[in-house]
Design a protein around this motif. Sequence first.
Motif, mmCIF file in Angstrom:
data_model
loop_
_atom_site.group_PDB
_atom_site.id
_atom_site.type_symbol
_atom_site.label_atom_id
_atom_site.label_comp_id
_atom_site.label_asym_id
_atom_site.label_seq_id
_atom_site.Cartn_x
_atom_site.Cartn_y
_atom_site.Cartn_z
ATOM 1 N N SER A 160 -1.388 -0.119 -2.124
ATOM 2 C CA SER A 160 -0.435 -1.234 -2.116
ATOM 3 C C SER A 160 -1.115 -2.603 -2.038
ATOM 4 O O SER A 160 -0.481 -3.625 -2.270
ATOM 5 N N ASP A 161 -2.403 -2.643 -1.715
ATOM 6 C CA ASP A 161 -3.154 -3.907 -1.651
ATOM 7 C C ASP A 161 -3.708 -4.335 -3.006
ATOM 8 O O ASP A 161 -4.056 -5.503 -3.194
ATOM 9 N N HIS A 173 -2.229 -7.386 -5.042
ATOM 10 C CA HIS A 173 -2.530 -8.678 -4.400
ATOM 11 C C HIS A 173 -4.008 -9.032 -4.586
ATOM 12 O O HIS A 173 -4.342 -10.194 -4.854
ATOM 13 N N LYS A 231 -4.449 -10.322 -8.021
ATOM 14 C CA LYS A 231 -3.929 -11.691 -8.136
ATOM 15 C C LYS A 231 -4.907 -12.697 -7.535
ATOM 16 O O LYS A 231 -5.106 -13.786 -8.084
ATOM 17 N N LEU A 232 -5.505 -12.357 -6.399
ATOM 18 C CA LEU A 232 -6.505 -13.246 -5.796
ATOM 19 C C LEU A 232 -7.696 -13.445 -6.727
ATOM 20 O O LEU A 232 -8.169 -14.570 -6.926
ATOM 21 N N LYS A 292 -6.661 -15.743 -9.470
ATOM 22 C CA LYS A 292 -6.506 -17.122 -8.998
ATOM 23 C C LYS A 292 -7.858 -17.819 -8.896
ATOM 24 O O LYS A 292 -7.984 -18.998 -9.221
ATOM 25 N N ASN A 343 -7.602 -10.507 1.499
ATOM 26 C CA ASN A 343 -6.412 -9.662 1.626
ATOM 27 C C ASN A 343 -6.239 -9.158 3.061
ATOM 28 O O ASN A 343 -5.154 -9.262 3.644
ATOM 29 N N GLU A 349 -5.245 -11.977 5.462
ATOM 30 C CA GLU A 349 -3.844 -12.358 5.348
ATOM 31 C C GLU A 349 -2.923 -11.306 5.977
ATOM 32 O O GLU A 349 -1.970 -11.663 6.677
ATOM 33 N N LYS A 350 -3.211 -10.043 5.766
ATOM 34 C CA LYS A 350 -2.369 -8.973 6.325
ATOM 35 C C LYS A 350 -2.457 -8.882 7.840
ATOM 36 O O LYS A 350 -1.505 -8.457 8.485
ATOM 37 N N ASN A 376 -3.510 -17.498 2.979
ATOM 38 C CA ASN A 376 -2.107 -17.597 2.568
ATOM 39 C C ASN A 376 -1.865 -18.774 1.615
ATOM 40 O O ASN A 376 -0.841 -19.447 1.689
ATOM 41 N N ASN A 377 -2.820 -19.026 0.743
ATOM 42 C CA ASN A 377 -2.737 -20.062 -0.295
ATOM 43 C C ASN A 377 -2.671 -21.488 0.226
ATOM 44 O O ASN A 377 -2.414 -22.402 -0.530
#
Length: 136
Positions: free
Chosen positions: A78-79, A82, A85-86, A89, A104, A107-108, A127-128
């Motif tokens: 499930s990670d 994300h 996406k990182l 980015k 990741n 943040e979690k 967290n951006n």
Amino acid sequence: MEKIIIDTCIFVALFNKSDRYFPKANNFIKNNKNKLLSTTTSVITEVMFLLDFDINAQIAFLEYMSSGGIKIYDILDSDLLHIAKLMGKYSDLPMDYTDATIVNVCEKNKIKSIATIDSDFHIYKYNNKESFNIVF
């Protein structure tokens, strides 16, 4: 209790006495025993690869990790989206998989402090929006 996640470079220095960061890495670990130190499974893989010049260093690292002083975060299925996406980015750096797993996990698990010498962590955002606290 302060939480700190440890990047690859700190472990490589800790298990390579000829590394210029060895004394600082050794002192960092000794001086942070009362903090929750952690890392990711991908950091362990990367450390093993970088220590491949010395089987004894690899064994010592694994023995150290098995002692329980460092919490190891697994990367879950499930990670992965994300993490992808990182990496997208920050593709201009580029962000590698291991760095993305660290962000990741941070943040979690609400971890804002990172022990690293990797300057990219001065660019990555928690967290951006927030900068990470670099503690090494």
